[in-house]
Motif scaffolding. Sequence first.
Motif, PDB file in Angstrom:
ATOM      1  N   SER A 104     -12.723  39.827  -5.378  1.00  0.00           N
ATOM      2  CA  SER A 104     -14.002  39.460  -5.989  1.00  0.00           C
ATOM      3  C   SER A 104     -14.830  38.546  -5.086  1.00  0.00           C
ATOM      4  CB  SER A 104     -13.773  38.754  -7.336  1.00  0.00           C
ATOM      5  OG  SER A 104     -12.980  37.591  -7.156  1.00  0.00           O
ATOM      6  N   GLY A 105     -14.219  38.061  -4.015  1.00  0.00           N
ATOM      7  CA  GLY A 105     -14.937  37.142  -3.130  1.00  0.00           C
ATOM      8  C   GLY A 105     -15.201  35.789  -3.765  1.00  0.00           C
ATOM      9  N   THR A 106     -14.438  35.473  -4.815  1.00  0.00           N
ATOM     10  CA  THR A 106     -14.627  34.203  -5.519  1.00  0.00           C
ATOM     11  C   THR A 106     -13.500  33.239  -5.189  1.00  0.00           C
ATOM     12  OG1 THR A 106     -13.463  35.071  -7.454  1.00  0.00           O
ATOM     13  CG2 THR A 106     -15.861  35.304  -7.410  1.00  0.00           C
ATOM     14  N   TYR A 107     -13.712  32.003  -5.532  1.00  0.00           N
ATOM     15  CA  TYR A 107     -12.735  30.958  -5.240  1.00  0.00           C
ATOM     16  C   TYR A 107     -12.193  30.344  -6.520  1.00  0.00           C
ATOM     17  CZ  TYR A 107     -14.426  31.066  -0.436  1.00  0.00           C
ATOM     18  OH  TYR A 107     -14.749  31.456   0.830  1.00  0.00           O
ATOM     19  N   LYS A 108     -10.887  30.127  -6.543  1.00  0.00           N
ATOM     20  CA  LYS A 108     -10.299  29.261  -7.550  1.00  0.00           C
ATOM     21  C   LYS A 108      -9.782  28.038  -6.797  1.00  0.00           C
ATOM     22  CE  LYS A 108      -5.582  31.059  -7.541  1.00  0.00           C
ATOM     23  NZ  LYS A 108      -4.554  31.782  -8.328  1.00  0.00           N
ATOM     24  N   TYR A 109      -9.484  26.984  -7.531  1.00  0.00           N
ATOM     25  CA  TYR A 109      -9.022  25.757  -6.904  1.00  0.00           C
ATOM     26  C   TYR A 109      -7.609  25.448  -7.374  1.00  0.00           C
ATOM     27  CZ  TYR A 109     -13.765  25.079  -5.355  1.00  0.00           C
ATOM     28  OH  TYR A 109     -14.975  25.244  -4.741  1.00  0.00           O
ATOM     29  N   ILE A 110      -6.772  25.077  -6.419  1.00  0.00           N
ATOM     30  CA  ILE A 110      -5.453  24.598  -6.789  1.00  0.00           C
ATOM     31  C   ILE A 110      -5.408  23.100  -6.519  1.00  0.00           C
ATOM     32  CG2 ILE A 110      -4.303  26.794  -6.379  1.00  0.00           C
ATOM     33  CD1 ILE A 110      -3.222  25.577  -3.766  1.00  0.00           C
ATOM     34  N   PHE A 111      -4.693  22.413  -7.393  1.00  0.00           N
ATOM     35  CA  PHE A 111      -4.583  20.970  -7.302  1.00  0.00           C
ATOM     36  C   PHE A 111      -3.182  20.577  -6.867  1.00  0.00           C
ATOM     37  CE2 PHE A 111      -8.378  18.892  -9.039  1.00  0.00           C
ATOM     38  CZ  PHE A 111      -9.097  19.998  -9.445  1.00  0.00           C
ATOM     39  N   GLY A 112      -3.125  19.453  -6.193  1.00  0.00           N
ATOM     40  CA  GLY A 112      -1.836  18.885  -5.843  1.00  0.00           C
ATOM     41  C   GLY A 112      -1.180  18.246  -7.046  1.00  0.00           C
ATOM     42  N   THR A 113       0.030  17.760  -6.810  1.00  0.00           N
ATOM     43  CA  THR A 113       0.834  17.177  -7.876  1.00  0.00           C
ATOM     44  C   THR A 113       0.350  15.783  -8.272  1.00  0.00           C
ATOM     45  OG1 THR A 113       2.312  16.534  -6.085  1.00  0.00           O
ATOM     46  CG2 THR A 113       2.923  18.476  -7.358  1.00  0.00           C
ATOM     47  N   GLY A 114      -0.459  15.168  -7.438  1.00  0.00           N
ATOM     48  CA  GLY A 114      -1.038  13.873  -7.784  1.00  0.00           C
ATOM     49  C   GLY A 114      -0.230  12.675  -7.314  1.00  0.00           C
ATOM     50  N   THR A 115      -0.923  11.593  -7.032  1.00  0.00           N
ATOM     51  CA  THR A 115      -0.308  10.285  -6.747  1.00  0.00           C
ATOM     52  C   THR A 115      -0.849   9.306  -7.771  1.00  0.00           C
ATOM     53  OG1 THR A 115      -0.018  10.607  -4.364  1.00  0.00           O
ATOM     54  CG2 THR A 115      -0.160   8.340  -5.161  1.00  0.00           C
ATOM     55  N   ARG A 116       0.068   8.735  -8.544  1.00  0.00           N
ATOM     56  CA  ARG A 116      -0.351   7.764  -9.553  1.00  0.00           C
ATOM     57  C   ARG A 116      -0.280   6.372  -8.943  1.00  0.00           C
ATOM     58  NH1 ARG A 116      -1.616   8.445 -14.539  1.00  0.00           N
ATOM     59  NH2 ARG A 116      -0.755  10.543 -14.578  1.00  0.00           N
ATOM     60  N   LEU A 117      -1.449   5.746  -8.797  1.00  0.00           N
ATOM     61  CA  LEU A 117      -1.558   4.439  -8.162  1.00  0.00           C
ATOM     62  C   LEU A 117      -1.815   3.362  -9.204  1.00  0.00           C
ATOM     63  CD1 LEU A 117      -1.937   2.551  -5.684  1.00  0.00           C
ATOM     64  CD2 LEU A 117      -4.355   3.197  -5.700  1.00  0.00           C
ATOM     65  N   LYS A 118      -1.053   2.281  -9.090  1.00  0.00           N
ATOM     66  CA  LYS A 118      -1.312   1.119  -9.939  1.00  0.00           C
ATOM     67  C   LYS A 118      -1.476  -0.091  -9.032  1.00  0.00           C
ATOM     68  CE  LYS A 118       0.182  -1.225 -14.115  1.00  0.00           C
ATOM     69  NZ  LYS A 118       1.108  -1.209 -15.259  1.00  0.00           N
ATOM     70  N   VAL A 119      -2.604  -0.760  -9.153  1.00  0.00           N
ATOM     71  CA  VAL A 119      -2.868  -1.957  -8.358  1.00  0.00           C
ATOM     72  C   VAL A 119      -2.812  -3.160  -9.293  1.00  0.00           C
ATOM     73  CG1 VAL A 119      -4.452  -3.131  -6.809  1.00  0.00           C
ATOM     74  CG2 VAL A 119      -4.343  -0.618  -6.826  1.00  0.00           C
ATOM     75  N   LEU A 120      -1.897  -4.053  -8.986  1.00  0.00           N
ATOM     76  CA  LEU A 120      -1.662  -5.221  -9.835  1.00  0.00           C
ATOM     77  C   LEU A 120      -2.505  -6.398  -9.362  1.00  0.00           C
ATOM     78  CD1 LEU A 120       2.210  -4.802  -9.882  1.00  0.00           C
ATOM     79  CD2 LEU A 120       0.608  -4.127 -11.675  1.00  0.00           C
ATOM     80  N   ALA A 121      -3.121  -7.084 -10.332  1.00  0.00           N
ATOM     81  CA  ALA A 121      -3.954  -8.249  -9.996  1.00  0.00           C
ATOM     82  C   ALA A 121      -3.107  -9.450  -9.616  1.00  0.00           C
ATOM     83  CB  ALA A 121      -4.848  -8.582 -11.183  1.00  0.00           C
TER      84      ALA A 121
END
Lengths: 115, 115
Positions: B98-115
Motif C-alpha cells: 500500500s506504500g503506507t507506514y505503520k509505526y512500531i514502538f520500543g519497550t520503553g524506559t521508565r525514568l524516575k528522577v528523585l528530588a
Amino acid sequence: GAGVSQTPSNKVTEKGKYVELRCDPISGHTALYWYRQSLGQGPEFLIYFQGTGAADDSGLPNDRFFAVRPEGSVSTLKIQRTERGDSAVYLCASSLRDRDYNEQFFGPGTRLTVL
Amino acid sequence: TQLLEQSPQFLSIQEGENLTVYCNSSSVFSSLQWYRQEPGEGPVLLVTVVTGGEVKKLKRLTFQFGDARKDSSLHITAAQPGDTGLYLCAGPVLKPASGTYKYIFGTGTRLKVLA
C-alpha cells in the motif's frame, strides 16, 4: 485547538461482552492509528486508516477486533466477545498525512478492563 | 520482523544526575522518533531524527541517530523531577503493498528522577 479525544476514558465490562471505543482525531488529520498498550509496555500497533479506508490492519490480534472510520474522521474500535486478555489501554493517534516521519498526536487513551 | 529494544527498562536517579537511554534494532530505519509518556496520558513527540549520525538538542535533552540508522540514544543532562516519565522510541515500517507506514514502538524506559 482541540487535541485527539477518546471516549470513554474507562470501560469495565464482563468477559464475553461487546465494547466500542471511540476516537475523535484532530480536525483535518487524514491518518488515524489505533494502538494497544499493556502495563509497562510500549504501544502495540493495531490498525491504521488513511481517510476512510484501513490501509494496514495487520496488528489486529484476531477477528474479534474490528475498526471503522466511515466518514474519514471519527473512528470506532469494536471488540466482540471480550476476553480478560483484552484488558489494556487503547490509544488513538492522528497525523496530517502518511509519511515515514509524521508527528502523531495521541489521545489520552481508553482503559479497558475485562472482568 | 522489525523490533526496537530499549535499555535500561527502569532507571531511578537523583536530581542533577546525567543519564542515557538507548534504542536498538537489528534493522535499518529511515527515521526514529522519541516520545515521552506520563501516567494517564498518551505519548508526546519529543524529536524525530532522520539522518544517520544526526544529533538534535532539545534544552537538556540530546538525541543521536546511529550512523547505520539502527540505533538511537537519548541523553539527559542534569535531570529534574519533571523529566520523570516513560520514554519511548518509535520507527516507521513500510507496507510495500500500500506504500503506507505503520509505526512500531520500543519497550520503553521508565525514568524516575528523585528530588
